[in-house]
Design an enzyme around this catalytic site. Structure first.
Site, short mmCIF file in Angstrom:
data_model
loop_
_atom_site.label_atom_id
_atom_site.label_comp_id
_atom_site.label_asym_id
_atom_site.label_seq_id
_atom_site.Cartn_x
_atom_site.Cartn_y
_atom_site.Cartn_z
N SER A 43 11.55 0.72 7.60
CA SER A 43 11.01 -0.58 7.23
C SER A 43 12.06 -1.63 7.49
O SER A 43 13.26 -1.37 7.39
CB SER A 43 10.60 -0.60 5.75
OG SER A 43 10.12 -1.87 5.37
N ARG A 44 11.62 -2.84 7.80
CA ARG A 44 12.57 -3.93 8.00
C ARG A 44 13.18 -4.38 6.69
O ARG A 44 14.28 -4.93 6.66
CB ARG A 44 11.87 -5.12 8.68
CG ARG A 44 11.51 -4.87 10.13
CD ARG A 44 10.79 -6.06 10.73
NE ARG A 44 9.52 -6.33 10.08
CZ ARG A 44 8.70 -7.33 10.40
NH1 ARG A 44 9.03 -8.17 11.37
NH2 ARG A 44 7.55 -7.50 9.76
N ASP A 94 -10.82 -5.62 7.08
CA ASP A 94 -9.76 -4.71 6.64
C ASP A 94 -10.21 -3.97 5.39
O ASP A 94 -10.26 -2.74 5.40
CB ASP A 94 -8.45 -5.47 6.41
CG ASP A 94 -7.34 -4.55 5.92
OD1 ASP A 94 -6.64 -3.97 6.78
OD2 ASP A 94 -7.18 -4.40 4.70
N LYS A 119 -5.62 3.40 7.40
CA LYS A 119 -6.81 2.74 7.93
C LYS A 119 -6.58 1.23 8.05
O LYS A 119 -5.79 0.67 7.29
CB LYS A 119 -8.04 3.05 7.07
CG LYS A 119 -8.00 2.45 5.66
CD LYS A 119 -8.51 1.03 5.63
CE LYS A 119 -8.13 0.32 4.37
NZ LYS A 119 -8.41 -1.15 4.43
N ILE A 174 0.82 -1.20 0.00
CA ILE A 174 0.00 0.00 0.00
C ILE A 174 0.86 1.26 0.00
O ILE A 174 0.52 2.27 -0.63
CB ILE A 174 -0.99 0.00 1.19
CG1 ILE A 174 -2.05 1.08 1.01
CG2 ILE A 174 -0.27 0.18 2.52
CD1 ILE A 174 -2.98 0.85 -0.15
#
Length: 301
Positions: A34-35, A165, A87, A12
């Site tokens: 971020s990993r 979701d 969201k 996303i």
């Protein structure tokens, strides 16, 4: 332009957030956390605490899954940063309220985004329905989880919300456009035998409003809301991008959901305001509280 840090570089973020930020006159993508994921040409951190300590980036946009999001948001607020939440804004209603209280005490902006509300047909739909007498409404929100969340097992783990979701997108629209409140009366929730969250749901609210949500839809995807009134029938197709009234297409302008979210965040930061709306999450929580559990066949990506 205001520097912003994007946390959680997944599908996303890459598909929606990065293009929206890069196209904006208000923002510059100053860092990512971020990993694994990165954005070419942008400083990348793997540790959120390190980013907070080593930069003074004033705005954080969190694109993490709901469960870990609270801890990140709380740290950002404590560090005096404005926070934008993808969201659904959290794993629970209470934690979102706690973040709102923290943001108010710290004097920073907190924005719970609902991108589907920015779909081009939603605002004119709300305006048309404002003075209408509603006789019924139906949500049909059916998509393929393998296409939109490939291999993302967290959606079927506790806190992942399952079909809610994407379903929260529909709930964000229906709570925005209806001129009266509704509350849930009945829910049937379909849980795969190997999952902790539902893959499908059938909901019934007051005011003759119903919903059919399914994450097993192959082929064409369905994101539709129909509202019947004594003055005619309004339909939103394609997640709110297309608006029809009595089957006649209504021109609704440019479709720019995520750019509109970042426009709104810029306004909130400039005015020192927050915008926290959990009404779609309330309906999810009600469904999980009231719903009848129906076990269906196991699901595998």
């Amino acid at each position: 332009m205001t520097p912003i840090c994007l946390v959680g570089i997944g599908k996303i973020a890459v598909d929606q957030h990065v293009p929206a930020i890069n196209a904006s006159d208000d923002w510059t993508l100053a860092a990512t956390v971020s990993r694994a994921g990165t954005v070419e040409g942008v400083p990348a951190f793997t540790d959120f605490d390190q980013m907070l300590s080593e930069t003074d980036i004033p705005v954080i946009s969190l694109c993490l899954p709901p469960v870990p999001r609270y801890a990140y948001a709380a740290k950002a607020i404590a560090a005096g940063r404005h926070v934008m939440l993808e969201k659904p804004p959290g794993a629970t209603l209470a934690e979102v309220q706690a973040l709102a209280d923290m943001a108010q005490a710290a004097g920073v902006t907190l924005y719970t985004t609902w991108h589907s509300r920015m779909a081009r047909g939603v605002a004119p739909a709300k305006a048309w329905l404002a003075d209408k007498q509603i006789t019924g409404a139906h949500i049909s929100w059916k998509e393929d989880v393998r296409r939109w969340h490939p291999g993302q097992q967290w959606v079927f783990e506790p806190g992942g919300m399952g079909v809610f979701d994407p379903g929260s997108n529909a709930l964000s629209i229906i709570t925005a456009i209806l001129p009266m409140p509704i509350h849930l009366q009945k829910a049937d929730l379909m849980f795969p035998s190997n999952c902790d969250t539902p893959i499908a749901a059938q909901l019934q609210w007051t005011e003759n409003v119903t919903g059919d949500f399914d994450w097993r839809q192959e082929g064409p995807q369905s994101w539709d809301i129909t509202v019947k009134t004594k003055a005619g029938t309004l339909t939103l197709h394609d997640g709110g991008a297309r608006l029809l009234i009595d089957e006649a297409e209504v021109a609704a302008g440019e479709d720019r959901e995520y750019p509109a979210l970042y426009d709104r965040m810029a306004e909130l930061v400039k005015t020192g305001a927050s915008e926290v709306d959990v009404s779609p999450m309330i309906h999810v929580a009600d469904a999980l509280t009231l719903g009848k559990r129906v076990t269906v066949e196991a699901f595998h990506f």
